[in-house]
Design an enzyme around this catalytic site. Structure first.
Site, PDB file in Angstrom:
ATOM      1  N   ASP A 164     -35.267 -38.988  42.956  1.00 45.49           N
ATOM      2  CA  ASP A 164     -37.125 -39.136  42.254  1.00 45.49           C
ATOM      3  C   ASP A 164     -37.673 -39.681  43.169  1.00 45.49           C
ATOM      4  OD1 ASP A 164     -34.645 -39.396  40.297  1.00 45.49           O
ATOM      5  OD2 ASP A 164     -35.406 -39.825  38.905  1.00 45.49           O
ATOM      6  N   ASP A 193     -35.703 -34.778  41.270  1.00 43.86           N
ATOM      7  CA  ASP A 193     -37.114 -35.470  40.697  1.00 43.86           C
ATOM      8  C   ASP A 193     -37.829 -35.659  41.846  1.00 43.86           C
ATOM      9  OD1 ASP A 193     -36.434 -35.145  38.385  1.00 43.86           O
ATOM     10  OD2 ASP A 193     -36.843 -37.081  37.768  1.00 43.86           O
ATOM     11  N   TYR A 196     -43.131 -34.417  41.534  1.00 45.11           N
ATOM     12  CA  TYR A 196     -43.350 -35.307  39.759  1.00 45.11           C
ATOM     13  C   TYR A 196     -45.066 -34.236  39.737  1.00 45.11           C
ATOM     14  CZ  TYR A 196     -40.126 -38.724  39.965  1.00 45.11           C
ATOM     15  OH  TYR A 196     -38.717 -39.100  39.056  1.00 45.11           O
ATOM     16  N   ASN A 230     -35.303 -33.644  35.459  1.00 47.61           N
ATOM     17  CA  ASN A 230     -36.325 -32.817  34.550  1.00 47.61           C
ATOM     18  C   ASN A 230     -37.713 -32.844  34.637  1.00 47.61           C
ATOM     19  OD1 ASN A 230     -35.699 -36.251  35.161  1.00 47.61           O
ATOM     20  ND2 ASN A 230     -37.620 -36.140  33.380  1.00 47.61           N
ATOM     21  N   HIS A 315     -28.181 -35.717  37.966  1.00 50.42           N
ATOM     22  CA  HIS A 315     -30.192 -36.410  37.657  1.00 50.42           C
ATOM     23  C   HIS A 315     -29.663 -37.659  36.529  1.00 50.42           C
ATOM     24  CE1 HIS A 315     -33.577 -36.968  38.491  1.00 50.42           C
ATOM     25  NE2 HIS A 315     -34.374 -36.664  37.360  1.00 50.42           N
ATOM     26  N   HIS A 325     -34.314 -44.529  29.352  1.00 49.26           N
ATOM     27  CA  HIS A 325     -33.152 -43.329  30.283  1.00 49.26           C
ATOM     28  C   HIS A 325     -31.829 -43.357  29.039  1.00 49.26           C
ATOM     29  CE1 HIS A 325     -36.357 -41.219  30.929  1.00 49.26           C
ATOM     30  NE2 HIS A 325     -36.266 -41.715  32.427  1.00 49.26           N
ATOM     31  N   HIS A 352     -32.829 -40.251  37.985  1.00 49.43           N
ATOM     32  CA  HIS A 352     -33.196 -40.622  36.459  1.00 49.43           C
ATOM     33  C   HIS A 352     -34.289 -41.617  36.533  1.00 49.43           C
ATOM     34  CE1 HIS A 352     -34.411 -38.116  32.783  1.00 49.43           C
ATOM     35  NE2 HIS A 352     -33.657 -38.914  32.303  1.00 49.43           N
ATOM     36  N   VAL A 353     -33.144 -42.792  36.260  1.00 53.06           N
ATOM     37  CA  VAL A 353     -33.665 -44.009  36.170  1.00 53.06           C
ATOM     38  C   VAL A 353     -34.441 -44.573  37.438  1.00 53.06           C
ATOM     39  CG1 VAL A 353     -33.156 -46.660  35.972  1.00 53.06           C
ATOM     40  CG2 VAL A 353     -31.484 -44.257  34.588  1.00 53.06           C
ATOM     41  N   HIS A 354     -35.743 -45.045  37.421  1.00 57.52           N
ATOM     42  CA  HIS A 354     -35.781 -45.459  38.563  1.00 57.52           C
ATOM     43  C   HIS A 354     -35.818 -47.438  38.715  1.00 57.52           C
ATOM     44  CE1 HIS A 354     -39.199 -42.173  37.289  1.00 57.52           C
ATOM     45  NE2 HIS A 354     -38.154 -42.050  38.234  1.00 57.52           N
TER      46      HIS A 354
END
Ligand code: FE2
Length: 466
Positions: A164, A193, A196, A230, A315, A325, A352-354
């Protein structure tokens, strides 16, 4: 660049680094400013276009075959197609060779891509430094890479982990910390990711170009193994863009056919002593789907005598105790987790989770719709699940966690950073996570991994330390 902003950020930090015990695992109390990460402006030095007519830009490499004897070299030219050839030679040999590639273009709403070149260099020697040149006939640029050792059970190898990433000032810090880490990563496992760009109006694909120029300083010299997140979907019917993954799949080629995959979104590679399986959170994975059938065939092929370390990348995480999420990975977990336990996957990396989170070895495979048994339990055949979606993109940190911390969660902290998975031999690998606020060598979370096939004893970090 951006040093003023960074200094303000550092001044805003309240550095309390004490773990708070809760249900066995720990939630770090490291407190930081909650400012949103900001994208670097288009005129930033990290986005500079290389000088010279039709100069190749956005150069990136990835593994090009199943075993690490091939490399896919990709780059973009803007003025005209130019040559898709790569000139390369090993440092031990003066004989230069030429590999022929192809180029593709695409349109996305009102954006027209440059000429995106992909060239696979094959039949390389293992463990060898190669120089390569792109931009033949116009402006030539030279880079280098080192091929991995021959696949084998006790081959040490060091993987970097980034997820990400995006292109904010924090993203730049993450990449710099990875580069400056005294433990040198040889290949990046990138858990999805990338740019962005889809956060901009009409998914402004210029931000795909700037992202690729930003990361060139690493990915032109060492392969990054790609996972689709995503933010790679770019499905936007409101502007007539209905082909999922269009920018990503034109720009990032992967060797999916080498592992008998039918789509670039799920595939596997072997590298050194690791068998790495890439899964697609955003492609169909239910029973009878192509991904399901592929994974069903793939797992029995993993030969732990050849590649002791079985690593899975995806991801969307299966075990995630942040309020972001939450449970998005649940349906894929239900489908595939029994296989992960059966085949003794060593570790699963997701993004996915930041934020950052590491689990205990747990499984949750007993539930059968009527028995009500749905609590994760300690399981020495299960992987450790690591969420490393904390690369630093413009969406900012995920700071809100479920409370209390679930028993399966060994460590969690909302900080930007990267990790290193350092394989020593068939039994041991040393893992460390580094937060951006610390010095380059500081390990904010660490663990000795014991291989599930060769040394399957308890390697939990919480039972022994408390
Ligand atoms: Fe994501």
């Amino acid at each position: 660049m951006g040093s003023m902003g960074f200094k303000v950020l550092v001044f805003g930090l309240f550095l309390v680094n004490v773990a708070v015990l809760c249900n066995g695992g720990s939630t770090s109390t490291f407190v930081r400013s909650v400012e949103k990460a900001v994208d670097m402006p288009l005129d930033s030095d990290v986005f500079a276009v290389p000088s010279g007519y039709n100069a190749p830009q956005q150069v990136h490499i990835t593994q090009g075959d199943l075993e690490g004897k091939a490399v896919i070299v990709s780059w973009v030219t803007e003025d005209e197609p130019g040559s898709s050839k790569v000139r390369y030679w090993s440092e031990n040999s003066k004989q230069k060779k030429i590999a022929k590639g192809i180029f593709v273009t695409y349109r996305y709403f009102n954006y027209s891509s440059g000429y995106i070149h992909h060239c696979t260099i094959k039949n390389l020697e293992h463990n060898t430094k190669y120089y390569y040149e792109v931009g033949i006939t116009h402006t030539t640029r030279q880079f280098w890479f080192v091929t991995p050792p021959q696949v084998g059970p006790d081959v040490p190898y060091t993987f970097g982990l980034i997820g990400d990433l995006g292109q904010s000032f924090d993203s730049n810090k993450t990449l710099t910390h990875y580069e400056k880490n005294p433990t040198k990563g040889q290949t990046v496992l990138f858990v999805g990711d990338l740019s962005y760009a889809d956060n901009y109006p009409n998914h402004d694909n210029v931000r795909w170009d700037t992202w690729a120029r930003f990361v060139e300083r690493s990915v032109a010299y060492q392969p990054w193994i790609w996972v689709a997140g995503n933010h790679e979907i770019d499905f936007a019917p409101e502007i007539g863009e209905t082909v999922p993954f269009k920018p990503y799949s034109h720009r990032y080629h992967v060797p999916y056919k080498a592992s008998n995959s039918t789509q670039p979104f799920w595939y596997s590679i072997k590298r050194a002593s690791a068998h790495i399986i890439v899964l697609a959170s955003y492609s169909a994975y239910g029973k009878y789907t192509p991904q399901y059938k592929w994974l069903e065939q793939e797992l029995p092929k993993v030969n732990r005598t050849e590649t002791p370390w079985l690593i899975v990348l995806m991801h969307s995480p299966w075990y995630n105790s942040y309020n972001y999420h939450y449970m998005e990975g649940e349906s894929m977990r239900v489908m595939y987790e029994p296989w992960f336990v059966q085949y003794k996957v060593d570790v699963v990396f997701a993004g996915h989770v930041h934020a950052y989170e590491r689990s205990e070895r747990v499984s949750n495979v007993a539930y059968n719709i009527v028995n009500g048994i749905c609590t994760p339990v300690k399981d020495q055949s299960a992987p450790v699940y690591i969420t490393i979606g904390d690369g630093g993109n413009l969406e900012g940190l995920a700071t809100n966690m479920t409370e209390p911390q679930p028993a399966y969660s060994a460590y969690r902290e909302a900080s930007f950073g990267h990790a290193i998975f350092d394989i020593k031999n068939r039994t041991h690998a040393y893992y460390a996570w580094h937060r951006n606020q610390d010095g380059y060598a500081v390990e904010a979370d660490k663990m000795w991994f014991f291989n599930r096939f060769w040394h399957p004893i308890d390697d939990s970090t919480t039972h022994s330390s408390h």
